[in-house]
Motif scaffolding. Sequence first.
Motif, mmCIF file in Angstrom:
data_model
loop_
_atom_site.group_PDB
_atom_site.id
_atom_site.type_symbol
_atom_site.label_atom_id
_atom_site.label_comp_id
_atom_site.label_asym_id
_atom_site.label_seq_id
_atom_site.Cartn_x
_atom_site.Cartn_y
_atom_site.Cartn_z
ATOM 1 N N PHE A 94 0.804 -1.250 0.022
ATOM 2 C CA PHE A 94 0.043 0.137 -0.194
ATOM 3 C C PHE A 94 0.602 1.285 -0.013
ATOM 4 C CE2 PHE A 94 -1.731 3.522 2.477
ATOM 5 C CZ PHE A 94 -3.080 3.732 1.772
ATOM 6 N N LEU A 95 2.072 1.294 0.825
ATOM 7 C CA LEU A 95 2.904 2.351 0.938
ATOM 8 C C LEU A 95 3.341 2.759 -0.180
ATOM 9 C CD1 LEU A 95 4.542 1.740 4.393
ATOM 10 C CD2 LEU A 95 2.760 3.304 3.749
ATOM 11 N N LEU A 102 6.233 -8.917 -4.317
ATOM 12 C CA LEU A 102 4.976 -8.499 -3.780
ATOM 13 C C LEU A 102 5.001 -7.264 -3.367
ATOM 14 C CD1 LEU A 102 4.279 -11.721 -1.657
ATOM 15 C CD2 LEU A 102 3.372 -11.143 -4.001
ATOM 16 N N PHE A 103 5.982 -6.701 -2.960
ATOM 17 C CA PHE A 103 6.098 -5.295 -2.608
ATOM 18 C C PHE A 103 6.254 -4.525 -4.041
ATOM 19 C CE2 PHE A 103 9.757 -1.958 -2.191
ATOM 20 C CZ PHE A 103 8.903 -0.913 -1.703
ATOM 21 N N ILE A 129 4.272 -0.933 -8.211
ATOM 22 C CA ILE A 129 4.658 -0.402 -9.213
ATOM 23 C C ILE A 129 3.544 -0.178 -10.321
ATOM 24 C CG2 ILE A 129 6.210 0.533 -10.903
ATOM 25 C CD1 ILE A 129 8.457 -0.290 -9.195
ATOM 26 N N PRO A 130 3.622 -1.198 -10.939
ATOM 27 C CA PRO A 130 2.720 -1.634 -11.933
ATOM 28 C C PRO A 130 1.133 -1.371 -11.434
ATOM 29 C CG PRO A 130 3.520 -3.574 -11.572
ATOM 30 C CD PRO A 130 4.360 -2.602 -10.834
ATOM 31 N N ILE A 131 0.847 -2.105 -10.300
ATOM 32 C CA ILE A 131 -0.560 -1.645 -9.553
ATOM 33 C C ILE A 131 -0.663 -0.090 -9.430
ATOM 34 C CG2 ILE A 131 -2.053 -2.029 -7.561
ATOM 35 C CD1 ILE A 131 -1.827 -4.426 -9.591
ATOM 36 N N ALA A 132 0.210 0.284 -8.936
ATOM 37 C CA ALA A 132 0.120 1.931 -8.904
ATOM 38 C C ALA A 132 -0.238 2.604 -10.060
ATOM 39 C CB ALA A 132 1.480 2.714 -8.217
ATOM 40 N N GLY A 133 0.299 1.951 -11.089
ATOM 41 C CA GLY A 133 -0.184 2.698 -12.605
ATOM 42 C C GLY A 133 -1.463 2.259 -12.926
ATOM 43 N N VAL A 141 -3.311 13.843 0.223
ATOM 44 C CA VAL A 141 -3.741 13.359 1.278
ATOM 45 C C VAL A 141 -3.517 11.988 1.696
ATOM 46 C CG1 VAL A 141 -6.184 13.191 2.422
ATOM 47 C CG2 VAL A 141 -5.738 15.349 1.183
ATOM 48 N N LEU A 142 -3.686 11.179 0.650
ATOM 49 C CA LEU A 142 -3.500 9.839 0.753
ATOM 50 C C LEU A 142 -1.869 9.535 1.477
ATOM 51 C CD1 LEU A 142 -4.966 7.149 0.107
ATOM 52 C CD2 LEU A 142 -3.744 6.975 -2.296
ATOM 53 N N ALA A 143 -0.917 10.360 1.073
ATOM 54 C CA ALA A 143 0.512 10.183 1.399
ATOM 55 C C ALA A 143 0.614 10.318 3.013
ATOM 56 C CB ALA A 143 1.445 10.810 0.733
ATOM 57 N N ILE A 144 -0.242 11.308 3.296
ATOM 58 C CA ILE A 144 -0.117 11.548 4.922
ATOM 59 C C ILE A 144 -0.668 10.655 5.535
ATOM 60 C CG2 ILE A 144 -1.011 13.268 6.806
ATOM 61 C CD1 ILE A 144 -0.832 15.653 4.611
ATOM 62 N N LEU A 145 -1.738 9.799 5.114
ATOM 63 C CA LEU A 145 -2.580 8.720 5.612
ATOM 64 C C LEU A 145 -1.698 7.674 5.758
ATOM 65 C CD1 LEU A 145 -5.046 7.276 6.825
ATOM 66 C CD2 LEU A 145 -5.890 7.075 4.357
ATOM 67 N N GLY A 146 -0.734 7.339 4.694
ATOM 68 C CA GLY A 146 0.157 6.314 4.539
ATOM 69 C C GLY A 146 1.118 6.349 5.665
ATOM 70 N N GLY A 147 1.481 7.463 6.109
ATOM 71 C CA GLY A 147 2.569 7.565 6.961
ATOM 72 C C GLY A 147 2.034 7.262 8.374
#
Length: 421
Positions: A22-23, A148-149, A153-157, A186-192
Amino acid sequence: MHSLIETSRRKRFLRIIPMLFFLYVVNFLDRVNISYAIDAKMFQDLGVSSKEVGIVASLASSLFFVGYFIPQIFSNLGINKYGVRKIFLLSFTAWGIITIATGFVTSVSQVEILRFLLGIAEGPFFAGVVFYLSLWFLKDERATANSLFMSAIPIAGVFGSLIAGVIFAVYGDYPGWRYLFWYEGVLAILGGVLAYIVLTDFPREAKWLTEEEKKALENAFKDEEEEKIKVKWTQALVNTDVIVLAIVYFLGVTSLYGYSIWLPSIISSLGKVNATVSSFLSIIPYVIASISLVLIARYADKKQNHKIVTVAVFMVAGIGLALSALTHSVFVLSFALFTIAAIGIFSFLPPFWAVPQKFLHKEAAAASIGLINAVGNFGGIAGPIIVGFLQSYTGSFVDGVYSMALFSFLAGVVMLLVKKS
């Protein structure tokens, strides 16, 4: 001991990999969202002429990697000493704020400054995770764990294409590209915050493993350490294989980011479609790459031939890109070959990173992985600039695709020089 390793393996994969996945989705979205903004005419909205966009956008997006170089080695040494949770919380919060700020820019100079700062903020993440995985997974598990980590990258694509396509469909190209940065920041802050809550810094601190499982894992890692090169981290930085791997990674990343940053624009140019359609079409190469990345990594783990697999996938990328450029006048065929190239462009990552994880021990591995990632990611500067310059100079992306093919072939050849397999 073997049975305890087996029982802990499922726990380790389920507890660690989904969160890191997810991160990395969040990380890669914030890194390449500018590619969709470019296609949505972000720079024209900021006053850049259509003729100059290729160069200006390439330079602005590439400044990310100048900043990215700065924290690499020492952030990894910090993770080795203090763990990932605090460092990732700070990193994700900073880059979330910077991404949100990018949605408010009114000039190219502001974009350039924010891209540079974004690189510094994101710098600790990828190399940090590669090292973190080496603390949690044994050598016959690592390429699979890596895959798996890194399949993020492609899933983010895929998600990036869907998100961009929906946002542009709802808001239009403008102000759609601004909303793109706001939502993903906003999603990045939630990820942290989630990283700090969910992750565990070291196996010895894992309350979700039994004491017996911790001991078995510790003993297994001690056995592996006996096989590794034991040198000071400063000496590891001048190890021949580390230097060669840094060169290979530079060449591979040059193709990867030339591909990722310009993917929507290349599809728009070859297929004569708008930003919304090209965003949705961009999903296809990423889906294919996400599947192949995991399957190839599992094969490499099973056979323990990570070096040869890395060479092979680079060749797939080079052949696919070269043939795609050659057939550019037939869009369906060219796009199919461009999609096949994605298999090699993204799938080299898990087996490649299994090599330094396998032969370097703790502090030396932390520093060397940081160095390889830092030097290699200068390809994130070279790739977009080369493709963008050739597009501006020739009026076509064809020569840029040929250049990516060349870098992929060179990466495969240089990888053969690595002595450790």
